[in-house]
Design an enzyme around this catalytic site. Structure first.
Site, PDB file in Angstrom:
ATOM      1  N   ASP A 172      -0.719  -3.800  -1.701  1.00  0.00           N
ATOM      2  CA  ASP A 172      -1.978  -3.685  -0.966  1.00  0.00           C
ATOM      3  C   ASP A 172      -1.756  -3.160   0.449  1.00  0.00           C
ATOM      4  O   ASP A 172      -1.170  -3.835   1.287  1.00  0.00           O
ATOM      5  CB  ASP A 172      -2.653  -5.059  -0.911  1.00  0.00           C
ATOM      6  CG  ASP A 172      -4.092  -4.979  -0.414  1.00  0.00           C
ATOM      7  OD1 ASP A 172      -4.605  -3.851  -0.237  1.00  0.00           O
ATOM      8  OD2 ASP A 172      -4.703  -6.039  -0.211  1.00  0.00           O
TER       9      ASP A 172
ATOM     10  N   ASP B 293      -6.616   3.096   0.766  1.00  0.00           N
ATOM     11  CA  ASP B 293      -6.423   1.705   0.368  1.00  0.00           C
ATOM     12  C   ASP B 293      -5.959   1.594  -1.070  1.00  0.00           C
ATOM     13  O   ASP B 293      -6.689   1.952  -1.998  1.00  0.00           O
ATOM     14  CB  ASP B 293      -7.737   0.936   0.552  1.00  0.00           C
ATOM     15  CG  ASP B 293      -7.622  -0.532   0.179  1.00  0.00           C
ATOM     16  OD1 ASP B 293      -6.517  -1.095   0.318  1.00  0.00           O
ATOM     17  OD2 ASP B 293      -8.630  -1.115  -0.261  1.00  0.00           O
TER      18      ASP B 293
END
Length: 425
Positions: free
Chosen positions: A113, A297
């Site tokens: 992440d 992202d």
């Protein structure tokens, strides 16, 4: 429930040792260090009732709520009002790798992440909990973070963390006590900006050096950056990704990398944010999204754009919102006429082909969709342009390019790969 959680939090802090984690060591470079490469895989886990789009939009809201201005001194389940109302029971699409913690080591499957920076393990409290080892240190802090599809509350520890072939000493990480939204994975390896860890500890106000920070400061990797490549696949659980700590794998891309600085626009500048514009049909074609700020992202699946830009895209493609998946659906005839999107980033323009704009048809069932249907992965972020976070270039975008987050120089790099123009989907 909140009152009970606060009571538990206070009790845990009282029981934990009072010693706090020390500050980050001064950065240095080990000249003979080499980059470390980890394989990673895409996993599909559509076990909740929420649509993929709803989960990604909920993540966007959670990201906004994690900025200092929005969250105050802390973020997490002790501020549950910030969690978006999505009836998901898990991350829908996860990009995962294996990390080993402790001495002796225990393996954990962690989400990769760039939209968060805390590393934590033990989400599966029954089947694979965090168990302190002989090398575990207790910091005396709680760690709490909210995500679009869940949250975690745990104790913050230090221990040896093995990433690929390197062992990071005294890495600070969370051991989950309570979490939700992480079915099938054990936690997160957070590789975003260090500032995203600030305000996640209780009672400490310290920020937490990330795994990248400590690997570099301990001389284990030669550069303070990460590189990510992914070969588009039509099968779940394929280890078709490569995650490089401390270097760039030039064999994974073609041409040169285009580096751009992290945007100065808030709140995107808190994340791995960039400035970009999008046109349809050609580099000088119809403007879909004027130059604006947003983020890259790995924790978001779709390509999300501001609501007004999405309306333009929908009009250009003729897509119709599908009530089952929440995505735009187009006919085979419309797909035959679909044009490329062109992303203008820095001095370069990146083509996002018609095939790249559709969800892999072999995986339609994972969305609850029709097997032979064609769904577009460009979706509505849920807010109009001008918010300071007008797009999220999620993994369906990033997997078509080589992606670098150079935290030392606060910049992002992108390059074409042999799969930029693939027709896999």
């Amino acid at each position: 429930m909140l009152t009970e959680l606060r009571f538990v939090s206070a009790a845990l802090v009282a029981l934990a040792l009072s010693s706090l984690a020390g500050p980050c060591h001064a950065l240095h470079v080990r000249r003979n260090a080499s980059p470390v490469t980890l394989p990673f895989a895409r996993r599909l886990n559509m076990t909740g009732s929420a649509k993929l789009l709803e989960i990604d939009q909920a993540r966007m809201k959670a990201l906004r709520n994690r900025t200092p201005a929005a969250r105050g001194s802390h973020t997490g389940i002790l501020a549950l009002g910030a969690v978006a109302d999505v009836s998901a029971t898990s991350q829908a699409v996860a990009y995962v790798t294996t990390v080993t913690v402790g001495s002796p080591g225990r393996d954990y499957t962690l989400l990769i992440d760039t939209g968060s920076s805390n590393t934590w393990v033990g989400a599966q409290t029954l089947s694979n909990p965090f168990v302190p080892s002989s090398s575990t240190g207790i910091t005396g802090n709680l760690m709490e973070v909210t995500y679009g599809s869940g949250f975690v509350l745990g104790l913050e520890y230090t221990d040896n963390v093995m990433v690929g072939s390197i062992t990071i000493k005294e890495q600070s990480f969370g051991g989950a006590i309570l979490s939700d939204g992480f079915t099938g994975v054990d936690g997160i390896i957070g590789i975003g900006p260090t500032n995203l860890t600030c305000g996640t500890l209780i009672p400490s106000s310290q920020c937490i050096p990330t795994v990248i920070d400590n690997a570099f400061s301990q001389g284990l990797i030669p550069e303070h950056l990460i590189g990510i490549s992914f070969e588009p696949t039509t099968s779940p659980d394929n280890a078709n990704g490569e995650f490089t700590f401390g270097g760039i794998d030039s064999s994974k891309f073609t041409g040169s990398l285009e580096f751009v600085p992290i945007t100065s626009t808030s709140p995107s500048n808190m994340f791995v944010g960039i400035d970009q514009s999008i046109t349809y049909g050609s580099p000088t074609g119809t403007t879909v999204l004027p130059m604006t700020a947003g983020i890259t992202d790995t924790g978001t699946t779709l390509l999300l754009i501001a609501s007004d830009a999405f309306a333009t895209y929908q009009s250009l493609t003729g897509g119709v919102l599908d009530s089952t998946t929440g995505l735009l659906r187009i006919t085979p005839e419309q797909f035959a006429n679909l044009k490329s999107l062109f992303f203008h980033i820095g001095a370069s323009t990146f083509e996002f082909t018609p095939n790249a704009q559709i969800w892999p048809r072999a995986l339609n069932s994972a969305l609850g969709g029709t097997d032979d249907a064609i769904y577009l992965i460009v979706s509505d972020i849920g807010t109009p342009s001008g918010s300071g976070l007008d797009f999220i270039d999620g993994m369906t975008f990033l997997e078509r390019f080589y992606y670098v987050f150079d935290s030392a120089n606060s910049r992002v790099g992108l390059a074409n790969t042999p799969f930029t123009h693939a027709t896999t989907n």
